[in-house]
Design a protein around this motif. Structure first.
Motif, PDB file in Angstrom:
ATOM      1  N   CYS A   1       0.842  -1.211   0.000  1.00 20.92           N
ATOM      2  CA  CYS A   1       0.000   0.000   0.000  1.00 20.92           C
ATOM      3  C   CYS A   1       0.868   1.248   0.000  1.00 20.92           C
ATOM      4  O   CYS A   1       1.847   1.341   0.717  1.00 20.92           O
ATOM      5  CB  CYS A   1      -0.896   0.002   1.241  1.00 20.92           C
ATOM      6  SG  CYS A   1      -1.738   1.570   1.537  1.00 20.92           S
ATOM      7  N   MET A   2       0.502   2.232  -0.847  1.00 18.67           N
ATOM      8  CA  MET A   2       1.268   3.483  -0.867  1.00 18.67           C
ATOM      9  C   MET A   2       0.486   4.623  -0.225  1.00 18.67           C
ATOM     10  O   MET A   2       0.831   5.785  -0.382  1.00 18.67           O
ATOM     11  CB  MET A   2       1.664   3.830  -2.294  1.00 18.67           C
ATOM     12  CG  MET A   2       0.499   4.031  -3.244  1.00 18.67           C
ATOM     13  SD  MET A   2       1.113   4.308  -4.925  1.00 18.67           S
ATOM     14  CE  MET A   2      -0.358   4.916  -5.727  1.00 18.67           C
ATOM     15  N   GLN A   3      -0.583   4.283   0.504  1.00 18.47           N
ATOM     16  CA  GLN A   3      -1.360   5.282   1.250  1.00 18.47           C
ATOM     17  C   GLN A   3      -1.860   6.429   0.369  1.00 18.47           C
ATOM     18  O   GLN A   3      -1.835   7.587   0.743  1.00 18.47           O
ATOM     19  CB  GLN A   3      -0.514   5.826   2.421  1.00 18.47           C
ATOM     20  CG  GLN A   3      -0.380   4.838   3.577  1.00 18.47           C
ATOM     21  CD  GLN A   3      -1.720   4.602   4.285  1.00 18.47           C
ATOM     22  OE1 GLN A   3      -2.364   5.534   4.744  1.00 18.47           O
ATOM     23  NE2 GLN A   3      -2.146   3.352   4.337  1.00 18.47           N
ATOM     24  N   CYS A   4      -2.327   6.075  -0.824  1.00 19.40           N
ATOM     25  CA  CYS A   4      -2.801   7.108  -1.747  1.00 19.40           C
ATOM     26  C   CYS A   4      -4.206   7.589  -1.389  1.00 19.40           C
ATOM     27  O   CYS A   4      -4.616   8.677  -1.796  1.00 19.40           O
ATOM     28  CB  CYS A   4      -2.794   6.579  -3.179  1.00 19.40           C
ATOM     29  SG  CYS A   4      -4.029   5.275  -3.453  1.00 19.40           S
ATOM     30  N   GLY A   5      -4.949   6.787  -0.637  1.00 17.79           N
ATOM     31  CA  GLY A   5      -6.283   7.221  -0.207  1.00 17.79           C
ATOM     32  C   GLY A   5      -7.393   6.958  -1.197  1.00 17.79           C
ATOM     33  O   GLY A   5      -8.547   7.302  -0.946  1.00 17.79           O
ATOM     34  N   THR A   6      -7.078   6.343  -2.316  1.00 20.32           N
ATOM     35  CA  THR A   6      -8.114   6.060  -3.320  1.00 20.32           C
ATOM     36  C   THR A   6      -9.246   5.214  -2.725  1.00 20.32           C
ATOM     37  O   THR A   6     -10.421   5.483  -2.971  1.00 20.32           O
ATOM     38  CB  THR A   6      -7.505   5.313  -4.522  1.00 20.32           C
ATOM     39  OG1 THR A   6      -6.422   6.089  -5.015  1.00 20.32           O
ATOM     40  CG2 THR A   6      -8.527   5.108  -5.627  1.00 20.32           C
ATOM     41  N   CYS A   7      -8.882   4.226  -1.939  1.00 22.22           N
ATOM     42  CA  CYS A   7      -9.902   3.332  -1.380  1.00 22.22           C
ATOM     43  C   CYS A   7     -10.891   4.103  -0.519  1.00 22.22           C
ATOM     44  O   CYS A   7     -12.102   3.983  -0.680  1.00 22.22           O
ATOM     45  CB  CYS A   7      -9.256   2.191  -0.602  1.00 22.22           C
ATOM     46  SG  CYS A   7      -7.980   2.695   0.553  1.00 22.22           S
TER      47      CYS A   7
ATOM     48  N   GLN B   1      -8.239   3.241   4.012  1.00 17.47           N
ATOM     49  CA  GLN B   1      -6.820   3.590   3.900  1.00 17.47           C
ATOM     50  C   GLN B   1      -6.114   3.472   5.253  1.00 17.47           C
ATOM     51  O   GLN B   1      -5.043   2.884   5.366  1.00 17.47           O
ATOM     52  CB  GLN B   1      -6.692   5.030   3.375  1.00 17.47           C
ATOM     53  CG  GLN B   1      -5.268   5.561   3.399  1.00 17.47           C
ATOM     54  CD  GLN B   1      -5.230   7.079   3.223  1.00 17.47           C
ATOM     55  OE1 GLN B   1      -6.276   7.761   3.163  1.00 17.47           O
ATOM     56  NE2 GLN B   1      -4.032   7.619   3.118  1.00 17.47           N
TER      57      GLN B   1
ATOM     58  N   ILE C   1      -5.812  -0.142   6.528  1.00 17.56           N
ATOM     59  CA  ILE C   1      -4.708  -0.858   5.883  1.00 17.56           C
ATOM     60  C   ILE C   1      -3.386  -0.524   6.582  1.00 17.56           C
ATOM     61  O   ILE C   1      -2.572  -1.410   6.866  1.00 17.56           O
ATOM     62  CB  ILE C   1      -4.609  -0.460   4.387  1.00 17.56           C
ATOM     63  CG1 ILE C   1      -5.912  -0.751   3.655  1.00 17.56           C
ATOM     64  CG2 ILE C   1      -3.400  -1.098   3.717  1.00 17.56           C
ATOM     65  CD1 ILE C   1      -6.056  -2.106   3.060  1.00 17.56           C
TER      66      ILE C   1
ATOM     67  N   CYS D   1      -7.814   0.359  -6.524  1.00 20.28           N
ATOM     68  CA  CYS D   1      -6.509   0.410  -5.844  1.00 20.28           C
ATOM     69  C   CYS D   1      -5.375   0.287  -6.853  1.00 20.28           C
ATOM     70  O   CYS D   1      -5.271  -0.703  -7.575  1.00 20.28           O
ATOM     71  CB  CYS D   1      -6.376  -0.709  -4.812  1.00 20.28           C
ATOM     72  SG  CYS D   1      -4.715  -0.831  -4.100  1.00 20.28           S
ATOM     73  N   PRO D   2      -4.482   1.296  -6.919  1.00 18.91           N
ATOM     74  CA  PRO D   2      -3.403   1.258  -7.914  1.00 18.91           C
ATOM     75  C   PRO D   2      -2.364   0.175  -7.626  1.00 18.91           C
ATOM     76  O   PRO D   2      -1.569  -0.165  -8.490  1.00 18.91           O
ATOM     77  CB  PRO D   2      -2.790   2.655  -7.822  1.00 18.91           C
ATOM     78  CG  PRO D   2      -3.118   3.131  -6.449  1.00 18.91           C
ATOM     79  CD  PRO D   2      -4.447   2.521  -6.105  1.00 18.91           C
ATOM     80  N   ARG D   3      -2.365  -0.360  -6.397  1.00 19.56           N
ATOM     81  CA  ARG D   3      -1.374  -1.373  -6.051  1.00 19.56           C
ATOM     82  C   ARG D   3      -1.933  -2.798  -6.116  1.00 19.56           C
ATOM     83  O   ARG D   3      -1.275  -3.742  -5.701  1.00 19.56           O
ATOM     84  CB  ARG D   3      -0.814  -1.084  -4.645  1.00 19.56           C
ATOM     85  CG  ARG D   3       0.137   0.112  -4.616  1.00 19.56           C
ATOM     86  CD  ARG D   3       1.409  -0.234  -5.389  1.00 19.56           C
ATOM     87  NE  ARG D   3       2.208   0.931  -5.728  1.00 19.56           N
ATOM     88  CZ  ARG D   3       3.174   1.422  -4.962  1.00 19.56           C
ATOM     89  NH1 ARG D   3       3.437   0.882  -3.803  1.00 19.56           N
ATOM     90  NH2 ARG D   3       3.862   2.458  -5.374  1.00 19.56           N
TER      91      ARG D   3
ATOM     92  N   ILE E   1      -4.259  -4.257  -4.410  1.00 18.83           N
ATOM     93  CA  ILE E   1      -4.657  -4.899  -3.154  1.00 18.83           C
ATOM     94  C   ILE E   1      -6.160  -5.189  -3.226  1.00 18.83           C
ATOM     95  O   ILE E   1      -6.940  -4.325  -3.598  1.00 18.83           O
ATOM     96  CB  ILE E   1      -4.348  -3.975  -1.950  1.00 18.83           C
ATOM     97  CG1 ILE E   1      -2.841  -3.666  -1.921  1.00 18.83           C
ATOM     98  CG2 ILE E   1      -4.800  -4.617  -0.636  1.00 18.83           C
ATOM     99  CD1 ILE E   1      -2.457  -2.626  -0.899  1.00 18.83           C
TER     100      ILE E   1
ATOM    101  N   ILE F   1      -8.911  -5.141  -1.438  1.00 18.18           N
ATOM    102  CA  ILE F   1      -9.371  -4.637  -0.148  1.00 18.18           C
ATOM    103  C   ILE F   1     -10.713  -5.251   0.257  1.00 18.18           C
ATOM    104  O   ILE F   1     -10.939  -5.558   1.424  1.00 18.18           O
ATOM    105  CB  ILE F   1      -9.460  -3.094  -0.180  1.00 18.18           C
ATOM    106  CG1 ILE F   1      -8.114  -2.526  -0.619  1.00 18.18           C
ATOM    107  CG2 ILE F   1      -9.849  -2.523   1.177  1.00 18.18           C
ATOM    108  CD1 ILE F   1      -8.200  -1.220  -1.355  1.00 18.18           C
TER     109      ILE F   1
HETATM  110  S1  SF4 Z   1      -6.102   2.451  -2.730  1.00 19.21           S
HETATM  111 FE1  SF4 Z   1      -4.632   0.790  -2.383  1.00 19.21          FE
HETATM  112  S2  SF4 Z   1      -2.623   1.800  -2.321  1.00 19.21           S
HETATM  113 FE2  SF4 Z   1      -4.183   3.407  -2.101  1.00 19.21          FE
HETATM  114  S3  SF4 Z   1      -4.411   3.663   0.129  1.00 19.21           S
HETATM  115 FE3  SF4 Z   1      -5.956   2.204  -0.519  1.00 19.21          FE
HETATM  116  S4  SF4 Z   1      -4.985   0.190  -0.248  1.00 19.21           S
HETATM  117 FE4  SF4 Z   1      -3.348   1.712  -0.215  1.00 19.21          FE
END
Ligand code: SF4
Ligand code: SF4
Lengths: 294, 186
Positions: free
Chosen positions: B26-32, B47, B50, B80-82, B84, B86
């Motif tokens: 996770c890069m903590q981008c906050g998209t989720c 976010q 996670i 999620c760009p990574r 994951i 979720i």
């Molecule tokens: S969208 Fe994915 S990468 Fe971004 S904060 Fe959520 S879990 Fe982390």
């Protein structure tokens, strides 16, 4: 003729009987045979997967194995059932160890999962042959503006199968083939709240409100759904939404199969039209009247 | 001596089964959190949840109710760009708290799911009125009246079943379940 093992699921037995009736009638009209899977069991909704994964997979796999034994792909009209069955099929095919566990249990019912069939959602089966739909749509739904509500379970869980899960278009195309006008429904993939209507009413009602508002804003006369949970949440809780938010919604919500059946001139009674809480809009009523004489 | 499995490792295992990337990516981008339709109602948004898992903050994670409010809509998973998963992670956390019998008492979700499963294990099919009574009494008076009204409307339109449906090969079905989980003979 296309032939499928039809898995109605628990909701369609009663709560969403209009979906069941209209699915069967429409399929017959299109020459698609839906043979009800004998002795099917509940897919578990979201609950099995909350409690035990192995149990959840086993119960879904029992249905899959029975369809396999009949040599037919499985078709589900409920998006929740579809998602569970589709995901289970994909998981077990990938994970042989898991499949072995599941098969050990299935032995008790003389069944075996081998991963030989596909799991399809009813709307995708109908939408893949638009020419056939068009040819049968002799009572077109001219002037009816419809919000195509995909909901979340049909597409999104397939992300890891490299599908376009963000911009589907087939629901719009299907409505177009019926002579109806699909509106630009921005929240077409947004969740209806599903079981939160029971477990977190406050959150679910606000989700339902957003969807109803967006449907109204996009000029829809009616919302078309492909899932009994979406249908019930969107239609039967409008009173509660109105009470909670001081709104005044009265948005008709029908199954896409009911609209298909109408466009094909099938009498309304055979489509379960008349069991809804919110009456059909004028453009739809006009089509309803015509079915009597077609 | 047995190696202890850390909390984030346990959760990673849960995710492994579903096929997504581990939470550590996770890069903590906050998209989720931004995309989740329920996040306004969660005490801890996806976010942050996670990050708490990744940091091994087990007690804090177990004390939240946010994953029980997850509607399993997969919006976060899709965005999620990574990569994951979720939504599956939320499922995993629900199972985890049910195994450990650690969830806030007043939550409806766990009791509802357990009742649902028990009902199906008994009959093979789900039966709405039975489920209804199991959570009915958790409601306030106003909600209860609304609920009764909703059910009555469904009933009047002939849309609620009177008797639960059963599958035919119920004995086989029960033996099949016994090979998975120990259930009593009732
Ligand atoms: S969208 Fe994915 S990468 Fe971004 S904060 Fe959520 S879990 Fe982390
Ligand atoms: S799956 Fe759950 S956490 Fe993810 S966006 Fe949907 S409700 Fe939110």
């Amino acid at each position: 003729m296309k032939k499928f093992a039809y898995y109605p699921g628990c909701s369609l037995e009663k709560m969403a009987q209009s979906y069941h009736l209209s699915a069967v009638e429409t399929a017959r009209m299109l020459g698609v045979e839906l043979k009800e899977l004998d002795d099917w069991n509940c897919c578990g909704a979201t609950a099995y997967f909350h409690v035990d994964e192995l149990l959840a997979h086993t119960l879904c796999a029992r249905n899959l194995a029975m369809a396999e034994a009949e040599g037919m792909d499985l078709v589900a009209p409920c998006s929740g059932c579809y998602k569970n069955m589709h995901a289970c099929n994909a998981h077990l095919k990938k994970d042989r160890d898991l499949a072995e566990h599941v098969n050990f249990a299935l032995e008790e019912d003389n069944l075996h999962f081998a991963g030989k069939i596909k799991v399809r959602h009813l709307i995708e089966v109908f939408a893949e042959d638009l020419a056939a739909v068009k040819a049968k749509a002799t009572n077109p739904l001219t002037g009816l503006k419809v919000a195509p509500y995909y909901g979340c379970q049909i597409l999104r869980p397939r992300k890891f199968e490299h599908e376009n899960v963000e911009e589907p278009q087939y629901f719009e195309d299907l409505l177009g083939a019926l002579g109806a006008t699909p509106v630009d429904f921005r929240l077409k993939l947004r969740c209806c709240g599903a079981a939160l209507i029971i477990t977190n009413r406050e959150a679910a009602l606000s989700m339902v409100r957003n969807l109803l508002q967006n449907a109204v804003d996009s000029g829809a006369d009616v919302i078309a759904t492909a899932c009994p949970l979406c249908q019930v949440n969107l239609e039967c809780y409008q009173d509660q939404v109105n009470a909670q938010f001081g709104t005044n919604f009265s948005v008709p919500v029908f199954y896409f199969t009911q609209l298909m059946g109408l466009a094909m001139g099938i009498p309304t009674k055979q489509l379960g039209v008349g069991t809804e809480f919110v009456a059909p809009p004028p453009a739809m009523l006009a089509a309803c009247r015509k079915t009597a004489v077609v | 001596m047995a190696t202890t499995v850390t909390f984030s490792r346990e959760i990673a295992n849960l995710l492994h089964a579903a096929g997504g990337e581990p939470v550590s990516s996770c890069m903590q981008c906050g998209t989720c959190s931004g995309t989740c339709p329920v996040s306004d109602f969660m005490d801890v948004r996806p976010q942050r949840l996670i990050r708490m898992i990744d940091a091994g903050l087990k007690d804090q994670v177990m004390a939240t109710r946010s994953f029980w409010y997850c509607a399993s809509c997969y919006q976060c998973t899709v965005r999620c760009p990574r990569g994951i998963d979720i939504a599956e992670l939320m499922y995993g956390l629900k199972r985890y708290t049910i195994w450990k019998k650690q969830y806030p008492e007043d939550l409806i979700g766990p009791a509802f799911s357990e009742t649902f499963v028990k009902n199906i294990v008994r009959t093979g099919r789900s039966y709405e009125p039975v489920l209804a009574t199991s959570y009915f009494f958790t409601l306030g008076l106003k909600e209860m009246l609304q609920e009764a009204q909703g059910a009555t409307m469904l009933m009047l339109k002939g849309r609620l079943p009177v008797l639960p449906a059963r599958i035919k090969r119920l004995e086989n079905f029960k033996r099949m379940i016994k090979r998975i989980i120990p259930i009593g003979d009732e």
